[in-house]
Design an enzyme around this catalytic site. Structure first.
Site, PDB file in Angstrom:
ATOM      1  N   GLU A  54       0.850  -1.186   0.000  1.00 32.16           N
ATOM      2  CA  GLU A  54       0.000   0.000   0.000  1.00 32.16           C
ATOM      3  C   GLU A  54       0.888   1.240   0.000  1.00 32.16           C
ATOM      4  OE1 GLU A  54      -2.629   0.839   3.316  1.00 32.16           O
ATOM      5  OE2 GLU A  54      -4.060   1.782   1.980  1.00 32.16           O
ATOM      6  N   MET A 100       0.611  -2.709   8.820  1.00 25.74           N
ATOM      7  CA  MET A 100      -0.117  -2.778   7.544  1.00 25.74           C
ATOM      8  C   MET A 100      -1.084  -3.946   7.584  1.00 25.74           C
ATOM      9  SD  MET A 100      -0.779  -1.713   4.520  1.00 25.74           S
ATOM     10  CE  MET A 100      -1.981  -2.551   3.466  1.00 25.74           C
ATOM     11  N   GLU A 101      -2.322  -3.657   7.160  1.00 27.82           N
ATOM     12  CA  GLU A 101      -3.430  -4.595   7.363  1.00 27.82           C
ATOM     13  C   GLU A 101      -3.568  -5.672   6.296  1.00 27.82           C
ATOM     14  OE1 GLU A 101      -3.784  -1.297   6.509  1.00 27.82           O
ATOM     15  OE2 GLU A 101      -5.376  -1.043   5.025  1.00 27.82           O
ATOM     16  N   ASN A 102      -2.501  -6.053   5.597  1.00 27.18           N
ATOM     17  CA  ASN A 102      -2.621  -7.052   4.522  1.00 27.18           C
ATOM     18  C   ASN A 102      -3.617  -8.143   4.924  1.00 27.18           C
ATOM     19  OD1 ASN A 102      -0.156  -5.910   3.260  1.00 27.18           O
ATOM     20  ND2 ASN A 102       0.752  -6.738   5.120  1.00 27.18           N
ATOM     21  N   HIS A 151      -6.983  -1.425  15.147  1.00 24.50           N
ATOM     22  CA  HIS A 151      -7.110  -0.716  13.871  1.00 24.50           C
ATOM     23  C   HIS A 151      -6.868  -1.688  12.703  1.00 24.50           C
ATOM     24  CE1 HIS A 151      -6.310   3.004  11.310  1.00 24.50           C
ATOM     25  NE2 HIS A 151      -5.784   2.048  10.558  1.00 24.50           N
ATOM     26  N   GLU A 152      -5.787  -2.443  12.793  1.00 20.57           N
ATOM     27  CA  GLU A 152      -5.439  -3.337  11.674  1.00 20.57           C
ATOM     28  C   GLU A 152      -6.454  -4.465  11.525  1.00 20.57           C
ATOM     29  OE1 GLU A 152      -3.342  -2.103   9.769  1.00 20.57           O
ATOM     30  OE2 GLU A 152      -2.553  -0.642  11.207  1.00 20.57           O
ATOM     31  N   HIS A 199      -9.539  -3.299   9.797  1.00 23.19           N
ATOM     32  CA  HIS A 199      -9.376  -3.208   8.344  1.00 23.19           C
ATOM     33  C   HIS A 199      -9.731  -4.514   7.636  1.00 23.19           C
ATOM     34  CE1 HIS A 199      -7.814   0.695   7.384  1.00 23.19           C
ATOM     35  NE2 HIS A 199      -6.710   0.591   8.081  1.00 23.19           N
ATOM     36  N   GLU A 243      -9.380   4.486   6.406  1.00 24.10           N
ATOM     37  CA  GLU A 243      -8.590   4.933   7.554  1.00 24.10           C
ATOM     38  C   GLU A 243      -9.432   5.614   8.631  1.00 24.10           C
ATOM     39  OE1 GLU A 243      -6.060   3.559   7.907  1.00 24.10           O
ATOM     40  OE2 GLU A 243      -5.392   3.026   5.894  1.00 24.10           O
TER      41      GLU A 243
HETATM   42 ZN   LIG Z   1      -5.186   1.926   8.604  1.00 21.85          ZN
END
Ligand SMILES: [Zn+2]
Length: 891
Positions: free
Chosen positions: A143, A278-280, A312-313, A316, A335
């Site tokens: 991202e 990072m929310e992969n 948060h992740e 997502h 976000e």
């Molecule tokens: Zn985020």
């Protein structure tokens, strides 16, 4: 050559790829060489060709393209392109065929190779030390637009496809990807790892990690296997994040009424990572500092950060991964929502942390950024993919989540939750735009959400609401608030809430025009409140005690300016402690902003701050401290000779809380006390409080003798490190050397981070220069350099600016256009507050600006000019130095 150029030209300069063909399924095989730091790969893309075309246009960057071939599914006929052209500027790969490909299905096969880069994006290498030997592992960060650095693809969020990934890696390493492992095949010291095929997902969520890890795991009530991967020997440090992730999955499954969409969730901390996490899809990657938790070495603040980041992740996985933004214009949907939801979830898991009050720090930073002329709307047009990185900013995250909070509190919990669940079900595995969410909310709530919210997401800025009371009529006027002091043109539909004398007497309405009035006689005459007062019963006493607060609990994204009488009554209400913590926060934050914009004097702000000295709420006091720091920065330039008196006044304000809390933790004490102790001790150390410095140095000496000394907890170490550096000069550097030794031998990333954050706090410019060189040396991991910038002393700012200019090429080469890059600019430029310096910065960057940081640079320069104006305003308050001297002496 000419022909190639004309092939490329027709596809250049466009924000999005032409829709000639759409990918359905990627079969991606990557072979990694971690010694040579290179990779080769083959990708087979199942395509739907939309119309007969002689071209296929996709994304690729910094890859060498090998054999390319297209097989038509209908007749199995294979064709090779006559031209294969890459364009680095637009990051596209154009395949030209002699004869048009027919409309229908086909498979495009591309061979390619590339290097594992050192820029923490695409497929990159991370250095780590194993048994004294430097080695590399590999990780991905795609991202926003860096999947194209790893394999040729249609690299846009709306072009979802299924992914089947296969990796060739050294036998002894762990290989992770989005999906569970299907099977492994051994071939000498290489293993081929086949992963299951994924559901439909966007390219930016594809992920791969290859390295050496230990793990811990749990299974959720729904049977989802959750594993947390840590550096070898540190799996205990993953247990807390594991606990949070499991709770998060259970909570979101309930909240959205949609099950977690994948069979597993892995979380992994890698040694080098540009962002926080990072929310992969199914494989969340973290910076070690934001995932690993050590009961003894981590602070309460870090524990909270790890929780919020994980929440948060995981959020997502629904908001972003299952339902994805249609284009980067709608990034805030990802976000803003993940941020808002992460607070909801953290509040659910740890109610005693009162994170909804702390959320106001988020709102405040959104309000600050959005009062710049160079701000941007939440929904922003993206005309070149490279400019996307710039909008991972306070507008998308902080303002985004704050306007969601405003809407949620206006509609109410139940309707809001039900609407989100409907939205999630309707757009599962697909993409959505902002207006799609508004439509669902409008349907479910019966409120015209689209009209209301578009005033907040399609235009930049927000209103200042001026309030006057005439008899029982409250009059409102809205005008766009700008820190420049000018009034902007914007007009909003503002959800106004207000209360009178107590939180039980409330009213709300929508202010849709520039001016509006509301009759509040009913509130005046309501029979009683917690004080037992009404105007009818006891007019005199009522007059003395009544107060009006607009924007109850600060749930709206706007500021309020009260007429003098209302402002005075409100200050009395704060002194009597009738006002809630969020409202105290808001009143101070609004006054601070009005003062920055030249609409209120600094002396009135300083008087208001004095009223807060008895406050004990963590969020309120930490905001007070933040305001103190900001004032010192400009006062230093306005009246340098009396800045020590100003610092003394702030020390006086903070002292009562510091004495109440002491230095040492008390077993079983509230989380918020621990946080507050950390903040206050740091502030006192920064302001040069002698008593704090003596204590700090004594405790630091004890740390030098015994790394586990009970005299210095993880939560107060930073104050000691500040004190050490404030005492450090070229002539007196013993403690500085000791601090460097602690850094060198530290076994946890958190201890290293703590030290880096304050190394540049010395008042000696030569030491600051030495520290900056240290930050850029091999002793500090590339990703950690940014920690050092926040703590640069005012005395060291010229040295830092010189360092930045001298090292510009180095910085550009090493950090290129990544996430970390803007920190170099923003943190160093932010130290200045004069127009001359703003001009100098502008001149330096005149021919050095690139698309990747143009907006951030302009915002930074604007902030310097705003401060310069503030300095001029302060200078005109001639009686200020005397007033401050009196305040300082009064104690
Ligand atoms: Zn985020």
């Amino acid at each position: 050559m000419e022909k190639k150029q004309s092939i490329i030209d027709q596809f250049k300069g466009q924000a999005r790829l032409p829709r000639l063909a759409a990918p359905r399924r990627y079969d991606l095989h990557l072979k990694l060489d971690l010694v040579a730091c290179s990779f080769t790969g083959v990708v087979r893309v199942g395509l739907a060709v939309a119309e007969a075309t002689k071209f296929l246009v996709l994304n690729a960057l910094e890859l060498a393209i090998g054999d390319v071939c297209f097989a038509d599914s209908a007749d199995q006929k294979k064709v090779r392109p006559c031209d294969v052209v890459m364009d680095d500027e637009d990051e596209i790969l154009v395949l030209a065929f002699d004869e048009a490909l027919g409309c229908g299905e086909g498979v495009l096969t591309v061979e390619f190779s590339g290097m594992l880069n050192a820029h923490l994006k695409g497929l990159y290498k991370c250095a780590y030390v194993d048994g004294g030997e430097k080695k590399y592992m590999a990780a991905t960060q795609f991202e926003a637009v860096d999947a194209r650095r790893c394999f040729p693809c249609w690299d846009e969020p709306a072009l979802k496809a299924a992914f089947q990934i296969t990796l060739d890696v050294p036998l002894e390493l762990t290989a992770l990807s989005n999906m569970p492992i299907l099977k492994e095949k051994l071939n000498g010291d290489i293993k081929t790892v086949y992963f299951e095929e994924s559901p439909m997902m966007s390219t930016y969520l594809v992920a791969v990690v290859v390295g050496s890890f230990d793990s811990v795991e749990e299974t959720t009530a729904d049977g989802i296997r959750v594993r947390v991967y840590c550096p070898p020997g540190k799996s205990d440090n993953g247990k807390f994040a594991l606990h949070v992730a499991v709770k998060a999955l259970e909570l979101y499954t309930r909240y959205f009424s949609v099950p977690y969409p994948l069979p597993k969730l892995d979380m992994v901390a890698v040694p080098e990572f540009a962002g926080g996490a990072m929310e992969n899809y199914g494989l969340i990657i973290y910076r070690e500092n934001d995932m690993l938790h050590d009961e003894l070495q981590s602070t309460a603040a870090k524990k909270q950060r790890i929780t919020v980041v994980a929440m948060h992740e995981v959020a997502h996985q629904w908001f972003g991964n299952l339902v994805t933004m249609e284009w980067w214009t709608h990034l805030w949907l990802n976000e803003g929502f993940a941020t808002w939801v992460s607070y909801m979830a953290t509040d659910n898991l740890f109610p005693e942390w009162k994170v909804w009050t702390q959320f106001l720090q988020y709102t405040a930073s959104g309000l600050h950024m959005d009062s710049l002329e160079k701000s941007h709307p939440i929904e922003v047009e993206i005309i070149h993919a490279r400019a996307v990185l710039e909008i991972f900013d306070a507008i998308s995250y902080e303002k985004g989540s704050a306007v969601i909070q405003m809407l949620q509190s206006y509609l109410g919990d139940a309707i809001f939750q039900k609407s989100l669940s409907s939205y999630m079900k309707r757009y599962a595995w697909k993409n959505a735009k902002t207006e799609d969410l508004w439509s669902v909310l409008t349907e479910e709530s019966g409120v015209e959400v689209t009209n209301l919210m578009e005033t907040w997401t399609k235009q930049k800025g927000y209103p200042l609401i001026s309030v006057n009371l005439n008899g029982h009529i409250l009059a409102f006027e809205q005008s766009q608030f700008l820190l420049s002091g000018l009034a902007g043109e914007g007009l909003w539909i503002v959800p106004i809430t207000l209360c009178l004398g107590s939180y039980e007497r409330q009213k709300k309405f929508l202010l849709k025009t520039r001016c509006g009035e509301i009759d509040i006689s009913d509130l005046f005459n309501s029979p009683s409140d917690c004080l037992g007062l009404s105007e009818e019963n006891d007019p005199e006493k009522f007059k003395e005690h009544f107060w009006i607060k607009i924007n109850i609990y600060q749930s709206g994204f706007y500021r309020v300016k009260y007429e003098d009488k209302l402002a005075t009554q409100l200050i009395k209400a704060i002194e009597s402690n009738y006002v809630s913590a969020p409202d105290k926060f808001g009143i101070l934050d609004d006054t601070h902003a009005l003062c920055q914009a030249g609409k209120q004097s600094l002396s009135s702000l300083l008087t208001l701050m004095g009223v807060y000295r008895k406050d004990i709420d963590y969020t309120v006091v930490s905001n007070l401290i933040e305001v103190c720091y900001n004032i010192v920065k400009v006062y230093y330039d306005a009246f340098p000779d009396s800045v020590d008196y100003l610092r003394q006044y702030f020390i006086n304000i903070l002292r009562p809380s510091a004495e109440r809390l002491g230095w040492e933790s008390v077993s079983g004490e509230p989380h918020l006390n621990v946080l507050l102790r950390g903040e206050i001790s740091m502030a006192l150390a920064s302001f040069g409080d002698e008593k704090t410095h003596e204590d700090a140095i004594r405790r630091f000496k004890s740390l030098l003798m015994d790394r586990n000394t009970p005299l210095l907890s993880a939560d107060t170490k930073r104050a000691a490190y500040i004190a050490v550096m404030r005492k450090t000069t070229v002539a007196s550097r013993n403690y500085f050397e000791s601090l460097l030794s602690i850094y060198r031998e530290a076994d946890t990333v958190q201890e290293k981070e703590r030290i880096l954050r304050h190394l540049a706090a010395s008042p000696d410019p030569d030491i600051v220069m030495e520290v900056l060189n240290f930050l850029a040396s091999d002793e500090v991991r590339d990703q950690d350099i940014i920690y050092g910038f926040r703590g640069i002393s005012l005395e060291g700012r010229e040295a830092a600016w010189k360092w930045l200019k001298d090292h510009w090429d180095f910085i550009l080469n090493k950090y290129g256009t990544g996430l970390l890059f803007t920190n170099f600019l923003t943190d160093i430029i932010a130290l200045f507050s004069s127009n001359e310096k703003a001009d100098e910065v502008e001149a330096f960057f005149a021919n050095r600006t690139t698309l990747a940081f143009a907006m951030n640079l302009k915002q930074s320069i604007e902030q310097v000019r705003i401060k310069a104006r503030w300095v001029q305003n302060i200078k005109q308050e001639e009686s200020l130095p005397e007033l401050i001297k009196q305040l300082a002496i009064k104690g």
